[in-house]
Enzyme design. Structure first.
Site, PDB file in Angstrom:
ATOM      1  N   HIS A  28       0.818  -1.211   0.000  1.00 52.97           N
ATOM      2  CA  HIS A  28       0.000   0.000   0.000  1.00 52.97           C
ATOM      3  C   HIS A  28       0.856   1.267   0.000  1.00 52.97           C
ATOM      4  O   HIS A  28       0.873   2.022   0.977  1.00 52.97           O
ATOM      5  CB  HIS A  28      -0.921  -0.007   1.226  1.00 52.97           C
ATOM      6  CG  HIS A  28      -1.871  -1.166   1.259  1.00 52.97           C
ATOM      7  ND1 HIS A  28      -1.475  -2.440   1.547  1.00 52.97           N
ATOM      8  CD2 HIS A  28      -3.204  -1.232   1.005  1.00 52.97           C
ATOM      9  CE1 HIS A  28      -2.528  -3.266   1.490  1.00 52.97           C
ATOM     10  NE2 HIS A  28      -3.580  -2.559   1.156  1.00 52.97           N
ATOM     11  N   SER A  31      -1.182   4.756   0.410  1.00 48.27           N
ATOM     12  CA  SER A  31      -1.625   5.022   1.785  1.00 48.27           C
ATOM     13  C   SER A  31      -0.449   5.409   2.672  1.00 48.27           C
ATOM     14  O   SER A  31      -0.639   6.034   3.720  1.00 48.27           O
ATOM     15  CB  SER A  31      -2.297   3.781   2.380  1.00 48.27           C
ATOM     16  OG  SER A  31      -3.368   3.360   1.570  1.00 48.27           O
ATOM     17  N   LEU A 116      -8.754  -2.709  10.698  1.00 47.88           N
ATOM     18  CA  LEU A 116      -8.877  -1.269  10.964  1.00 47.88           C
ATOM     19  C   LEU A 116      -9.755  -0.974  12.178  1.00 47.88           C
ATOM     20  O   LEU A 116     -10.641  -1.747  12.530  1.00 47.88           O
ATOM     21  CB  LEU A 116      -9.396  -0.564   9.718  1.00 47.88           C
ATOM     22  CG  LEU A 116      -8.381  -0.562   8.564  1.00 47.88           C
ATOM     23  CD1 LEU A 116      -9.026  -0.097   7.259  1.00 47.88           C
ATOM     24  CD2 LEU A 116      -7.176   0.300   8.891  1.00 47.88           C
ATOM     25  N   ASP A 146      -8.506   7.766   7.752  1.00 44.84           N
ATOM     26  CA  ASP A 146      -9.827   8.390   7.871  1.00 44.84           C
ATOM     27  C   ASP A 146     -10.944   7.363   7.673  1.00 44.84           C
ATOM     28  O   ASP A 146     -11.965   7.408   8.363  1.00 44.84           O
ATOM     29  CB  ASP A 146      -9.987   9.589   6.928  1.00 44.84           C
ATOM     30  CG  ASP A 146      -9.534   9.317   5.489  1.00 44.84           C
ATOM     31  OD1 ASP A 146      -8.964   8.236   5.215  1.00 44.84           O
ATOM     32  OD2 ASP A 146      -9.742  10.205   4.642  1.00 44.84           O
ATOM     33  N   LEU A 178      -9.579   9.121   0.502  1.00 38.20           N
ATOM     34  CA  LEU A 178      -9.944   7.940  -0.287  1.00 38.20           C
ATOM     35  C   LEU A 178      -9.816   6.670   0.531  1.00 38.20           C
ATOM     36  O   LEU A 178      -8.778   6.405   1.135  1.00 38.20           O
ATOM     37  CB  LEU A 178      -9.052   7.841  -1.522  1.00 38.20           C
ATOM     38  CG  LEU A 178      -9.269   8.934  -2.576  1.00 38.20           C
ATOM     39  CD1 LEU A 178      -8.195   8.850  -3.649  1.00 38.20           C
ATOM     40  CD2 LEU A 178     -10.661   8.790  -3.200  1.00 38.20           C
ATOM     41  N   GLU A 355     -17.454  -3.765  24.699  1.00 37.78           N
ATOM     42  CA  GLU A 355     -16.649  -4.976  24.792  1.00 37.78           C
ATOM     43  C   GLU A 355     -15.428  -4.944  23.885  1.00 37.78           C
ATOM     44  O   GLU A 355     -14.412  -5.587  24.173  1.00 37.78           O
ATOM     45  CB  GLU A 355     -17.497  -6.207  24.475  1.00 37.78           C
ATOM     46  CG  GLU A 355     -18.596  -6.498  25.494  1.00 37.78           C
ATOM     47  CD  GLU A 355     -19.867  -5.687  25.276  1.00 37.78           C
ATOM     48  OE1 GLU A 355     -19.932  -4.940  24.267  1.00 37.78           O
ATOM     49  OE2 GLU A 355     -20.781  -5.771  26.110  1.00 37.78           O
TER      50      GLU A 355
END
Lengths: 614, 614
Positions: A28, A31, A116, A146, A178, A355
């Site tokens: 990536h 990113s 994520l 984001d 994006l 949790e």
């Protein structure tokens, strides 16, 4: 560093990210490129970290929540001198420690990321350790994408961090507009993030994430803010610096189309080396050994709930060990962690009904050297499944305790019943799964858990069960107990938890009918006691498992697995909760599910009589 | 109703809640009493619902997210004339449909609640159906507790509801200050909730939840707001109306200490009957049958990824059936739901990276009669485990599709690998678990799923696999395919997905070595094809399972379970992913995990040669 040098460093990070992904043929880079300026400034000016001593308790922590930006992280390590260029180019190759997403195979990575929305909640755990337990002024820096702000787990963490006034927590959001398949909900609307975070009580700073001077000031402001967490919300462009990919859709998660041209466009390779500031000397105040362990002792023949025994045992463990911390999700009166809270309020952490944050905090705490016991209803641990799965990737040592197992809880009905927890926890890599049937067994297992590696799970029951073991009995992990049995047993009943007591009653009834059977208490569901099961198979020829759990993934499967190594297997049959329970008393529930003494006895009779189970 | 009558109605609801819990000997009367005024006003003045026709497509929907307040819900049903007093007092008793927490055993309950934080996300699914699919102006009313606002899933829903401008969604938060074990984070600070919700774009109204006139106005305002969701945030007191319990800690989840005195204090039984307003006539525009189903056809001998076949098949199914909806969590380019989006953008719903909301919306959509297919990476479905578990309690019919199964994804590493998904989905009550190995098989199973009951799961793979079946082959759910085999087979290899192809290569190599083996494609992991496995056991004597999944809970366990009914079992052995993968190519991963052709062949040789598996 001067701002020109920081810009140079950021360009180097981009070039190295492009090179690493290009060498790997995947990854990536775009990113990574968006966050290069942010992390260059962080590394050079604000992070306090001794790369030669990652275990230094005063080190700041850097959690790359956007774990797919691993090329950037590894490029930072290279810039800091922690790895060399040759290693950088092993990215994503077999046997490299530079995995596609970061894991603690690298000594500077505390927790695995890549799922994520986990970095911030884990960071909250670390920040809680710093503020309330270690009392060392290290900072927790979390780099988030984001897109991942859409995960509810992030907002559990946002809420908890503000509530706990975690001024040592610094979130950097790389708002590159994006996601994987297209624009995010809020694109470059920094205010959308800032408004939300401020409403929860955070301090926020909005910044152009490619202006190193502005970023430096923003991070400086973040460092200065105390008493509440800070988010630096940075507008960036994915693929920044290479026109062919910058701010363009369809460029997520793949090497740049022309790496050579891209590196050229970025100004070619550079050789900036950063001297990262070491942290000020500090010591954690933690004392491991406080006193000899004095577990609660229960009188055989009395009755006690295993959840109650857990609470008392945990409190006792906390008195013996200063590194034990109890965590709960607003049900401490049910799980009985309240007993720990009464004795050790300074090591009790309340997470309210969240949790994911509960388990994430446990992962964060163990990364700082603490021994967490996180408890809630077994059913609600399913909320944190992804965190438990990732805890294994993090090589985290955590204790999870799920109460209110099975239909035996009674009237509350299926929403509150842990019926899938054994399946979930058994499937976690390197896990240990324990399921005690009495109070003394529970107490011993609670203490034993602390010494194990990996994810350890203890399943407790709501209702009282008879104390069948003495307080000095040993319960090795991986063992089992033969509670009934001898020569001439015609079958073995393998049970755990509440069904042990049903099995004992069934065995007595069967014995009265002239059918001697063995009863095995399989308190260690994983690892499982293959030797005892082998003996039972050889000596009785057939094994009946009985469990207060779904037929799939629990004790029946664990026993079957014990015979799945090519040996001749015994005849196996299983009783489990096949239907959907409704409300009823505990006894009615066990009967309706076909896992009570009567059902067990009937099944054994079928099994030994005609060789056909029900 | 006049306000005096509404107050009378609210008192009746309290009395009936107290009576129901008292008759049951358990339950949550105090949590019911706090919301009695709110729901009295809702029922009498704002809800549009035909209790005699719960399937009326124009009905509003009432989701009791605080499902433990079931005594209140059932008291409302009684006040509306839907149940009688005799039934009310069966609360929590065996064979009563008035369970401890509401389930769709009751015709007016659309989805089960009781796992907190699920009502709002499920309500978002219903509201999406109303606004974008049914296009009928029904309203979704969600009653939430204040404690459950701590759940991240609530904030996934808050964000999505505002983003999708769900003006038909009306949330009522019963801020009674007390959770299970004590005060909530924000206690009676209504502004704390309002600030957060407004920051996400909601309209909010703060109100005294015991002032029926104010509540009436607040709900009226909620009804009038369009274009964005509204939250009525009401300050209430737990146990309202009975001094012994009102606003007191330690009174959660138990009958009142003196029910008789409490009923007296509340003014005694009443007999108010509410005429609930019926909805205006409306029809949903949904057309089920659009065209004959024309599934994609793939040429045997070519290669295609099963995820790609899934995307094309789902698009084709969408062309045939107007009730099919595709949902994704921001990875439609990976799961291939983007093919559906291209053809049916009006029935494609994007949830960004919020897997709990993804699955909750599927549950909400099916409650409105739609046939949802919700997709993300198999690994990330673990985020929604509790929602999947509760979907089963809701008797929901949903399709889940998890891509990127197993180590075969290659370089991305363990955070992205679905390795526990089969264990999770097998353990769900009434579930179906399918795992195709080629494109034609995938297409047929995608269509077959739509016709099943319950939670249906399809596991797809990232990489291309050979097309081994013709496009007209049938794949009944519960079946399997024998791809190699005949008289004299010395073992059977049972595989699914990518390992089918490894097994075929192993079988060819073994045949060349003079060891004929059977290969069974177990595409239906649950239910499992017991008959074919029986034949294999009887005719070969030993079965080797091979799966790209953890050793626990997957295909090995499914096959073992098939022999767990007391019959003599064959010798069983299993190959699965026992270690923690890192980054490597797909082929390297399969080899490292010991599930490639070479490993299979070696295992079979051990198994048939010496009867000892590796």
């Amino acid at each position: 560093m001067r701002y020109e040098e920081l810009t140079e460093l950021a360009r180097q990070l981009r070039v190295d990210s492009v090179r690493a992904a290009d060498a790997a043929g995947s990854g990536h880079p775009t990113s990574s490129m968006s966050a290069a300026d942010l992390t260059a400034v962080l590394l050079a000016h604000h992070l306090r970290y001794d790369f030669s001593d990652p275990g230094n308790p005063a080190n700041d922590r850097l959690v790359f929540s956007k774990g797919h930006a691993s090329p950037l992280l590894y490029s930072l390590y290279k810039a800091a001198g922690a790895i060399d260029d040759e290693e950088l180019l092993t990215f994503r190759k077999r046997d490299s420690r530079l995995e596609g997403h970061p894991t603690p195979l690298l000594p500077w990575v505390d927790v695995a990321t890549g799922s994520l929305g986990q970095g911030l909640p884990v960071g909250v755990g670390m920040a809680l350790a710093g503020r309330y337990l270690d009392r060392v002024p290290y900072r927790i820096w979390v780099l988030s994408g984001d897109s991942e702000m859409a995960e509810g787990s992030v907002w559990e963490a946002v809420e908890h961090a503000a509530f706990e006034q975690l001024g040592n927590l610094k979130l950097i959001i790389d708002v590159n507009r994006l996601g994987q398949r297209g624009p995010t909900r809020h694109q470059h609307d920094l205010g959308a993030y800032a408004r939300r975070l401020r409403a929860f009580g955070w301090h926020t700073v909005e910044v152009d994430g490619h202006d190193v001077e502005a970023v430096d000031k923003a991070l400086g402001e973040a460092v200065r803010v105390e008493g509440r967490p800070t988010a630096v919300i940075a507008a960036t462009r994915k693929g920044r610096g290479v026109a062919a990919v910058e701010d363009r859709e369809g460029r997520h998660g793949k090497p740049l189309p022309d790496a050579e041209a891209a590196i050229e466009e970025l100004g070619g390779p550079r050789f900036v080396r950063v001297e990262v500031e070491a942290p000020p000397a500090a010591r954690v105040r933690r004392v491991r050994d406080l006193a000899p362990l004095a577990l609660p002792r229960f009188e055989p023949g009395t009755r006690e709930a295993t959840r109650t025994a857990y609470g008392h045992a945990l409190a006792a463990l906390g008195s013996a060990r200063g590194d034990v911390v109890a965590l709960d999700a607003e049900v401490g009166d049910s799980t009985r962690t309240e007993y720990f809270k009464e004795e050790h309020p300074d090591r009790y952490l309340e997470f309210y009904i969240a949790e994911q944050q509960l388990v994430a905090a446990a992962v964060g705490l163990q990364a700082r050297g603490w021994v967490p016991y996180a408890s809630t209803f077994a059913a609600f641990l399913t909320r944190a499944h992804d965190f438990i799965r990732m805890a294994a990737v993090s090589r985290a040592d955590i204790n999870l305790v799920g109460s209110h197992a099975g239909v035996a809880i009674g009237e509350d009905g299926p929403s509150q019943m842990g019926l899938e927890d054994l399946a979930m926890l058994r499937s976690v890599h390197g896990s240990t799964v324990l399921y005690p049937c009495d109070a003394n067994q529970t107490a011993r297992l609670v203490a034993a858990m602390a010494e194990l590696d990996g994810v350890r799970y203890l399943r407790t029951s709501r209702g009282e069960t008879p104390v069948v073991y003495g307080p000095d009995e040993d319960f090795p992990v991986g063992g089992s107990k033969v509670l009934r049995g001898g020569d001439g047993d015609r079958a073995a009943i393998v049970a755990a938890g509440v069904t042990v007591h049903e099995a004992l009653r069934a065995a007595d009834a069967l014995a009265a009918d002239g059918i001697p059977v063995r009863v095995v208490d399989l308190y260690s569901v994983k690892p499982v006691d293959v030797e005892t099961l082998d003996d039972a198979a050889r000596e009785t020829g057939c094994i009946l498992t009985v469990e207060d759990h779904r037929p799939e993934g629990g004790i029946g499967d664990a026993v079957a697995e014990a015979f799945s190594d090519g040996r001749p297997a015994p005849r196996l049959a299983r009783l489990a909760v096949g239907g959907m329970p409704a409300s009823a008393t505990p006894d009615e529930q066990l009967h309706a599910a076909g896992i009570d003494a009567e059902s067990i006895a009937a099944a054994v009779k079928l099994l030994v009589g005609r060789g056909v189970a029900p």
